[in-house]
Design an enzyme around this catalytic site. Structure first.
Site, PDB file in Angstrom:
ATOM      1  CB  THR A  76      -0.940   0.000   1.217  1.00 18.86           C
ATOM      2  OG1 THR A  76      -1.812  -1.122   1.091  1.00 18.86           O
ATOM      3  CG2 THR A  76      -1.761   1.276   1.302  1.00 18.86           C
ATOM      4  CG  HIS A 348      -1.223  -3.521  -3.543  1.00 15.10           C
ATOM      5  ND1 HIS A 348      -2.154  -4.480  -3.232  1.00 15.10           N
ATOM      6  CD2 HIS A 348      -1.255  -2.620  -2.525  1.00 15.10           C
ATOM      7  CE1 HIS A 348      -2.694  -4.190  -2.060  1.00 15.10           C
ATOM      8  NE2 HIS A 348      -2.193  -3.056  -1.618  1.00 15.10           N
TER       9      HIS A 348
HETATM   10 ZN   LIG Z   1      -2.910  -1.545  -0.501  1.00 20.07          ZN
END
Ligand SMILES: [Zn+2]
Length: 371
Positions: A76, A348
């Site tokens: 993240t 992602h």
């Molecule tokens: Zn993430």
């Protein structure tokens, strides 16, 4: 003329209705959907609403497919930093959600900052800032380019999802205090929450979501893109006695503000704050371009809890589609059609649950859990 772009970092959409005579959008809205793999755009396509967000972006926007993430790990913090700085972790410094600091001789968290205090609650979840980010973000560059007349606000349940995109010079970043159920910030940005944030906190929307519970948007047997509900590898996010849909969440009201993150309503909560920020901070209200960086974190919590092939995930994307659709309608009426630009990407993707893969004879091993 409509000018529309879209890219995805494993999918990235830019959607703009900037009119020909309008040199610059009044507002840029950057949307990151945490853990959204590019194929989720198409996997659930038939299920997305005609009035929803994804179809509108896909049909009116421009998509940039076949892109790649040229770094590792794809987590993240690194994803948000890379999207917004246009660089890779080796340059922007955000080499993970956590990393080992040789000088401190300990692991550090990407946005930790012991020099600030929490604003908006009495927990330590606000000790955060973008100080570990080594480069500017597109939001910083906008602020610099307009001699700081542009307003920039970052919003996400996850601290790192709002702080890193908004950058060093942001007017504000808000994230979710899972202990109190309130939106908070840090003294890096301000010394007191604006009254509109206090007001939205006072509404305790999370308790309302808990009281409504989580039932699927459509009949369970229509979720044909997902594995049948309740696999033993799913995390019992709502307690060991939870038995799949419909989830009764009413017992969490008033005493557990954490579990909302692993429901679609964490995204709804985020969209509500985003709309309130636009209204109350006057984002997009004048000709100087403002920037709202929003990240929807619940897709990631749901994905980690139930897996990318779960009904919980499918329902979360269908509900996010609705939230995005309402957000676009809100932007049309508040900022004005042809006056704003949106991009949507993901920090992602996600791999299948190893136990799910093994179930289908696909080689897999259990690996470390990344968020
Ligand atoms: Zn993430």
């Amino acid at each position: 003329m409509q000018k529309v772009f879209a890219f995805f970092l494993t999918s990235f959409i830019i959607f703009s209705t900037t009119a020909q005579n309008m040199q610059r959008p009044k507002l840029v809205v950057g949307i990151v959907v945490d853990q959204m793999r590019w194929d989720f755009l198409y996997r659930y396509y038939e299920r997305y609403s005609e009035n929803g967000g994804f179809k509108k972006l896909l049909t009116n926007g421009f998509t940039c497919d076949n892109t790649m993430i040229p770094y590792c790990p794809t987590v993240t913090a690194s994803g948000h930093a890379s999207i917004y700085t246009g660089t890779v972790p080796a340059i922007n410094g955000i080499t993970g959600n956590n990393w080992w600091d040789h000088q401190l001789n300990r692991s550090v968290y990407c946005t930790e900052d012991s020099l600030v205090i929490t604003i908006g609650s009495n927990t330590n979840l606000g000790l955060q800032s973008p100080r570990n980010l080594l480069t500017t973000t597109i939001c910083d560059e906008l602020r610099l380019a307009t001699n700081f007349k542009s307003k920039v606000i970052g919003i996400a349940l996850k601290d790192r999802g709002g702080i890193l995109p908004a950058g060093h010079t942001a007017n504000a970043a808000y994230w979710y205090d899972m202990k109190t159920g309130d939106w908070i910030t840090s003294s890096y940005y301000m010394n007191e929450l604006p009254s509109w944030v206090k007001n939205i906190n006072a509404e305790k929307l999370v308790d309302k979501y808990y009281k409504d519970g989580w039932t699927t948007l459509y009949p369970l047997n229509t979720y044909i893109q997902s594995t049948a509900d309740e696999k033993n590898y799913e995390v019992k996010a709502f307690g060991s006695n939870a038995k799949g849909f419909p989830y009764n969440l009413s017992r969490f009201a008033g005493n557990n503000y954490n579990v909302v993150e692993a429901t679609p309503f964490g995204n709804t909560l985020t969209a509500e704050l985003a709309k309130a920020a636009i209204t109350n901070e006057g984002l997009g209200a004048d000709a100087i371009t403002d920037f709202l960086a929003v990240s929807f974190s619940s897709t990631d919590y749901v994905g980690h809890s139930f897996g990318p092939n779960s009904i919980e995930q499918e329902d979360t994307y269908l509900r996010l589609d609705k939230d995005l659709g309402e957000f676009l309608i809100f932007l049309d009426s508040k900022v004005g059609k042809d006056q704003y630009l949106i991009f949507l990407s993901a920090d992602h993707g996600v791999a299948h649950v190893p136990a799910f893969a093994k179930e289908h004879n696909i080689p897999a091993v259990t690996h470390h859990r990344w968020l």
